[in-house]
Design a protein around this motif. Sequence first.
Motif, PDB file in Angstrom:
ATOM      1  N   GLU A  46     -13.537 -22.455  19.524  1.00 21.39           N
ATOM      2  CA  GLU A  46     -14.003 -21.149  19.992  1.00 21.39           C
ATOM      3  C   GLU A  46     -12.946 -20.479  20.866  1.00 21.39           C
ATOM      4  OE1 GLU A  46     -18.463 -20.676  20.923  1.00 21.39           O
ATOM      5  OE2 GLU A  46     -18.039 -22.772  21.353  1.00 21.39           O
ATOM      6  N   LEU A  47     -12.353 -21.275  21.762  1.00 19.44           N
ATOM      7  CA  LEU A  47     -11.329 -20.732  22.650  1.00 19.44           C
ATOM      8  C   LEU A  47     -10.144 -20.228  21.845  1.00 19.44           C
ATOM      9  CD1 LEU A  47     -10.272 -20.239  25.509  1.00 19.44           C
ATOM     10  CD2 LEU A  47      -9.441 -22.602  25.546  1.00 19.44           C
ATOM     11  N   LYS A  60      -2.979  -8.999  25.041  1.00 18.16           N
ATOM     12  CA  LYS A  60      -2.130 -10.001  25.689  1.00 18.16           C
ATOM     13  C   LYS A  60      -2.878 -11.325  25.770  1.00 18.16           C
ATOM     14  CE  LYS A  60       0.456  -6.698  28.527  1.00 18.16           C
ATOM     15  NZ  LYS A  60       0.841  -6.303  29.915  1.00 18.16           N
ATOM     16  N   VAL A  61      -2.178 -12.408  25.565  1.00 21.60           N
ATOM     17  CA  VAL A  61      -2.814 -13.732  25.591  1.00 21.60           C
ATOM     18  C   VAL A  61      -2.052 -14.671  26.530  1.00 21.60           C
ATOM     19  CG1 VAL A  61      -3.832 -13.520  23.291  1.00 21.60           C
ATOM     20  CG2 VAL A  61      -1.519 -14.414  23.517  1.00 21.60           C
ATOM     21  N   ASP A  62      -1.442 -14.107  27.558  1.00 20.92           N
ATOM     22  CA  ASP A  62      -0.649 -14.927  28.476  1.00 20.92           C
ATOM     23  C   ASP A  62      -1.535 -15.882  29.277  1.00 20.92           C
ATOM     24  OD1 ASP A  62       1.516 -13.460  27.606  1.00 20.92           O
ATOM     25  OD2 ASP A  62       1.388 -12.016  29.254  1.00 20.92           O
ATOM     26  N   ASP A  63      -2.716 -15.428  29.644  1.00 24.32           N
ATOM     27  CA  ASP A  63      -3.580 -16.206  30.525  1.00 24.32           C
ATOM     28  C   ASP A  63      -4.739 -16.817  29.728  1.00 24.32           C
ATOM     29  OD1 ASP A  63      -4.955 -17.342  32.563  1.00 24.32           O
ATOM     30  OD2 ASP A  63      -5.374 -15.485  33.660  1.00 24.32           O
ATOM     31  N   VAL A  64      -4.569 -18.059  29.283  1.00 24.94           N
ATOM     32  CA  VAL A  64      -5.627 -18.756  28.540  1.00 24.94           C
ATOM     33  C   VAL A  64      -6.861 -18.912  29.415  1.00 24.94           C
ATOM     34  CG1 VAL A  64      -6.249 -20.929  27.423  1.00 24.94           C
ATOM     35  CG2 VAL A  64      -3.980 -19.966  27.071  1.00 24.94           C
ATOM     36  N   CYS A  65      -6.656 -19.066  30.698  1.00 26.72           N
ATOM     37  CA  CYS A  65      -7.776 -19.276  31.615  1.00 26.72           C
ATOM     38  C   CYS A  65      -8.739 -18.088  31.613  1.00 26.72           C
ATOM     39  CB  CYS A  65      -7.266 -19.523  33.031  1.00 26.72           C
ATOM     40  SG  CYS A  65      -6.325 -21.057  33.197  1.00 26.72           S
ATOM     41  N   GLU A  66      -8.216 -16.883  31.433  1.00 21.16           N
ATOM     42  CA  GLU A  66      -9.081 -15.705  31.417  1.00 21.16           C
ATOM     43  C   GLU A  66     -10.045 -15.766  30.235  1.00 21.16           C
ATOM     44  OE1 GLU A  66     -10.794 -12.295  32.810  1.00 21.16           O
ATOM     45  OE2 GLU A  66      -9.249 -13.504  33.801  1.00 21.16           O
ATOM     46  N   LEU A  71     -15.639 -17.144  28.233  1.00 21.11           N
ATOM     47  CA  LEU A  71     -16.517 -17.995  27.427  1.00 21.11           C
ATOM     48  C   LEU A  71     -17.505 -18.756  28.300  1.00 21.11           C
ATOM     49  CD1 LEU A  71     -14.019 -19.362  24.762  1.00 21.11           C
ATOM     50  CD2 LEU A  71     -16.068 -18.011  24.308  1.00 21.11           C
ATOM     51  N   VAL A  72     -17.046 -19.241  29.442  1.00 19.20           N
ATOM     52  CA  VAL A  72     -17.949 -19.940  30.365  1.00 19.20           C
ATOM     53  C   VAL A  72     -19.030 -18.991  30.867  1.00 19.20           C
ATOM     54  CG1 VAL A  72     -18.096 -21.001  32.654  1.00 19.20           C
ATOM     55  CG2 VAL A  72     -16.320 -21.738  31.061  1.00 19.20           C
ATOM     56  N   ASN A  73     -18.644 -17.759  31.220  1.00 21.38           N
ATOM     57  CA  ASN A  73     -19.622 -16.774  31.667  1.00 21.38           C
ATOM     58  C   ASN A  73     -20.657 -16.495  30.570  1.00 21.38           C
ATOM     59  OD1 ASN A  73     -18.210 -16.590  34.033  1.00 21.38           O
ATOM     60  ND2 ASN A  73     -17.270 -14.615  33.575  1.00 21.38           N
ATOM     61  N   ASN A  74     -20.160 -16.374  29.325  1.00 21.81           N
ATOM     62  CA  ASN A  74     -21.065 -16.122  28.206  1.00 21.81           C
ATOM     63  C   ASN A  74     -22.062 -17.262  28.036  1.00 21.81           C
ATOM     64  OD1 ASN A  74     -19.642 -13.778  27.701  1.00 21.81           O
ATOM     65  ND2 ASN A  74     -18.424 -14.634  26.046  1.00 21.81           N
TER      66      ASN A  74
END
Length: 444
Positions: A46-47, A60-66, A71-74
């Motif tokens: 999913e990520l 932009k996909v620099d920050d995977v954590c974002e 996804l965690v919020n969802n």
Amino acid sequence: MVRNFGIFLNVVLLCAFSFTKAQIKPGDFVDGITAVIGDEIVLESELQEQINYSKQQGGKVDDVCEFLRTLVNNKLMIYKAKKDTLIEKRADAIREMVNQKYDQILSQFPDEKQMLKVYNFRTSYEMKKAIEKIDTDNYYGQEKFSRITGNVDVTPNEVKDFYNQYKDQLPDAKDEVILARIQIYPKLKEKHKQELIDKLNRIKERIEKEGESFENMARIYSEDPGSASNGGLYKNISKGKMVKPFEAAALNLQEGEISEPVESDYGFHLIQLVKKSGKEYDARHILLLSKPDREEVLTAKKELDSIRTLIIGGKMTFKEAAYRFSDDKATKFNAGVLSSPAGGNKLEKASLPAIVAYQIAGHKKGDIVEVFEEENNNKKTLNIIKIIDDIPSHKLNLVTDYEKIKTLALNKKKSEVMDRWVKEELPKTFLSVNKRYEKCNIQK
């Protein structure tokens, strides 16, 4: 920076999901699982799908954590929504819609094998479970999001303050147009209508006198892509959901009884009432679409071309013609003006259907394009379009783009409300994140 709180980045995607049948216990991790929130899981796939989709959209996909935080919020919303007693549980209704969605996707492919290969599923069962999972997650996530932010609004002063603070960061408005349309359906001749009615009557006779089942006849003859493969069955139909002729005929039947052929905007139906309970009912139908032949299409084209000539000649306004002649109920009472999915009537040129973009290309404000054919909800239509306005790309401003700016300001305020909700609820909920993503510091 201005950011929107996204419920689901993949609402419009049908991705290949993996499933785990193991029971998730606090502290456990299964290979491929990125995070566990309550009893909801975020899969590594999913990520990666969110990241890949963002790349495809030029993001932009620099920050995977974002992406992981989103996804965690969802999943947190989904987990809390399933425990919220004020949110209606719709598992059965969602499950009933899966077959219809599956058949709609299948209709775009030559055969089932090719479709499964494209979407990377081994069996139809796996794909249907994926559709059910997506629809379930979307339903619960959106319901919870609405409950949390439903009362959030912005005042004109807040919109103005938002614009003054962020005007240098706001995106440019893209090339837009305001369009009005007159759309008519080719009319079937009486002889053609009678042929469809006679065919349905023969099917009805085979069911009532020769012992054929309604279900099998629907699978063989119905032209409704949403129900044919399911024996024509629609379950848990709320009153007001179906077109009026269908509903009136269905609710006047006794359980098990079959109607006479019924005409609607879509064509002709045979309807069997299966069950009626309170405000809902189950019904099967066999639909023969009103497919005009070439002569009927040409007759409609001549009619609409005459209407266009009258408008251009000043004999009637486009607004008057739309009200008198258009079959598009969504626009005929609004001078034919098309609405944007985002609200308002400004349509981004880049998002126009290909056939509409082609028809208006080279035309200027005030022009009315020549009659053209289009398919709309499985119906052949004849159309003319007037270009009400042509708006080039520009910096957003409060004078011409107030509604867009208001939407951005409202999204930001909802985002802030959601952020506060997550900060309150996440510490109360079991959360475990794969060690690969410790740097994301999701717990904080």
